[in-house]
Design a protein around this motif. Structure first.
Motif, short mmCIF file in Angstrom:
data_model
loop_
_atom_site.label_atom_id
_atom_site.label_comp_id
_atom_site.label_asym_id
_atom_site.label_seq_id
_atom_site.Cartn_x
_atom_site.Cartn_y
_atom_site.Cartn_z
N ILE A 74 -0.62 -17.27 26.92
CA ILE A 74 -0.67 -16.32 27.30
C ILE A 74 -0.91 -16.82 28.50
O ILE A 74 -1.77 -17.35 28.68
N LEU A 131 -1.37 -15.87 32.46
CA LEU A 131 -1.64 -14.22 33.79
C LEU A 131 -1.22 -14.72 34.85
O LEU A 131 -0.73 -15.38 35.26
N PHE A 141 -2.68 -8.24 19.90
CA PHE A 141 -2.49 -10.09 19.49
C PHE A 141 -1.44 -9.24 17.71
O PHE A 141 -0.94 -10.43 17.16
N ARG A 191 -7.50 -5.82 26.03
CA ARG A 191 -7.04 -6.43 25.81
C ARG A 191 -5.33 -7.01 24.85
O ARG A 191 -5.18 -5.48 24.61
N PRO A 192 -4.26 -7.72 25.01
CA PRO A 192 -3.50 -8.11 24.59
C PRO A 192 -3.55 -6.95 22.71
O PRO A 192 -4.44 -7.78 22.58
N TYR A 223 -10.05 -8.85 35.44
CA TYR A 223 -8.68 -9.27 34.31
C TYR A 223 -9.81 -8.20 32.83
O TYR A 223 -9.35 -7.75 31.92
N GLY A 224 -11.06 -8.68 33.58
CA GLY A 224 -11.84 -7.22 32.89
C GLY A 224 -11.70 -5.61 32.84
O GLY A 224 -12.13 -5.49 31.31
N ARG A 276 -1.79 -9.71 31.36
CA ARG A 276 -1.40 -10.59 30.40
C ARG A 276 -0.22 -10.73 29.66
O ARG A 276 -0.56 -9.65 29.26
N LYS A 302 -3.52 -16.66 16.91
CA LYS A 302 -3.11 -16.82 18.32
C LYS A 302 -3.13 -17.63 19.31
O LYS A 302 -3.26 -18.24 19.68
#
Lengths: 56, 147
Positions: B129, B131, B117, B114-115, B109-110, B53, B124
């Motif tokens: 974002i 992919l 942020f 996570r990025p 992606y799970g 991501r 956000k």
């Protein structure tokens, strides 16, 4: 996307919105928002608007 | 540091290193202008593909370098008391349109962290974002045993 569009997903964290089918709903609940990675609550899913306009 | 031995990592060793890490350095370029950025990633050892991501803001330097399918080099490394290991992946980073997402994509992606942020000053909702997937043309790992 296969499996038929049944719901609209709206991520409460990043605001991403997309039409999803049943397998996508299950995957999002189990693995989090595909875009931002945060957990997804049941309340993030709703029936599509009557006009059917959804942003993917 | 005394270098004892440098070896090529096996595919399994390379997969294992990528599986136990969550971040690496992605390098892009435009002409002769380089750009490198630390990012989080997910890795599927079965397909040997990465998912990422990439977060950017309007006018950001990162967005200037991110076309739909840029050639990239991605590096993940680790250092222990006994060895220094690195994995290098070269290939084309393919942007994944959100309209083409499937349940399998969500699962992959799970696995990606996570990025962060919190790094950005913007809310956000104001961040873009995108992919991306990387199916490396070359994927190699090296280990240097140290004394």
């Amino acid at each position: 996307m296969t499996g038929g569009t049944q719901l609209t997903f709206h991520c409460p964290t990043c605001g991403e919105s997309m039409a999803v089918n049943a397998p996508m709903r299950e995957a999002l609940l189990n693995h989090g928002c595909v875009v931002c990675g945060t957990p997804v609550p049941q309340s993030a899913f709703s029936a599509p608007e009557p006009n059917g306009d959804t942003e993917c | 540091m005394t270098v004892e031995q440098q070896t090529v990592m096996t595919g399994a060793e390379t997969d294992a290193l990528l599986g136990r890490h969550e971040t690496g350095v992605l390098s892009l370029a435009r002409g002769d202008e380089p750009y490198a950025v630390p990012i989080s990633y997910g890795y599927d050892a079965g397909t040997r593909q990465f998912c990422m991501r990439l977060v950017s803001t309007p006018g950001s330097q990162k967005r200037r370098f991110l076309t739909d399918a840029p050639l990239v080099r991605f590096v993940v490394y680790e250092e222990t008391e006994a060895a220094y290991c690195s994995v290098i992946a070269d290939g084309r980073l393919e942007r994944l349109p959100k309209s083409e997402l499937t349940a399998d994509h969500v699962k992959r992606y799970g696995t990606a962290k996570r990025p962060l942020f919190e790094m950005w000053g913007e809310p956000k909702a104001e961040l873009t974002i995108d992919l991306y997937e990387l199916d490396p043309e070359e994927l190699s790992g090296r280990r240097i045993e140290v004394d």
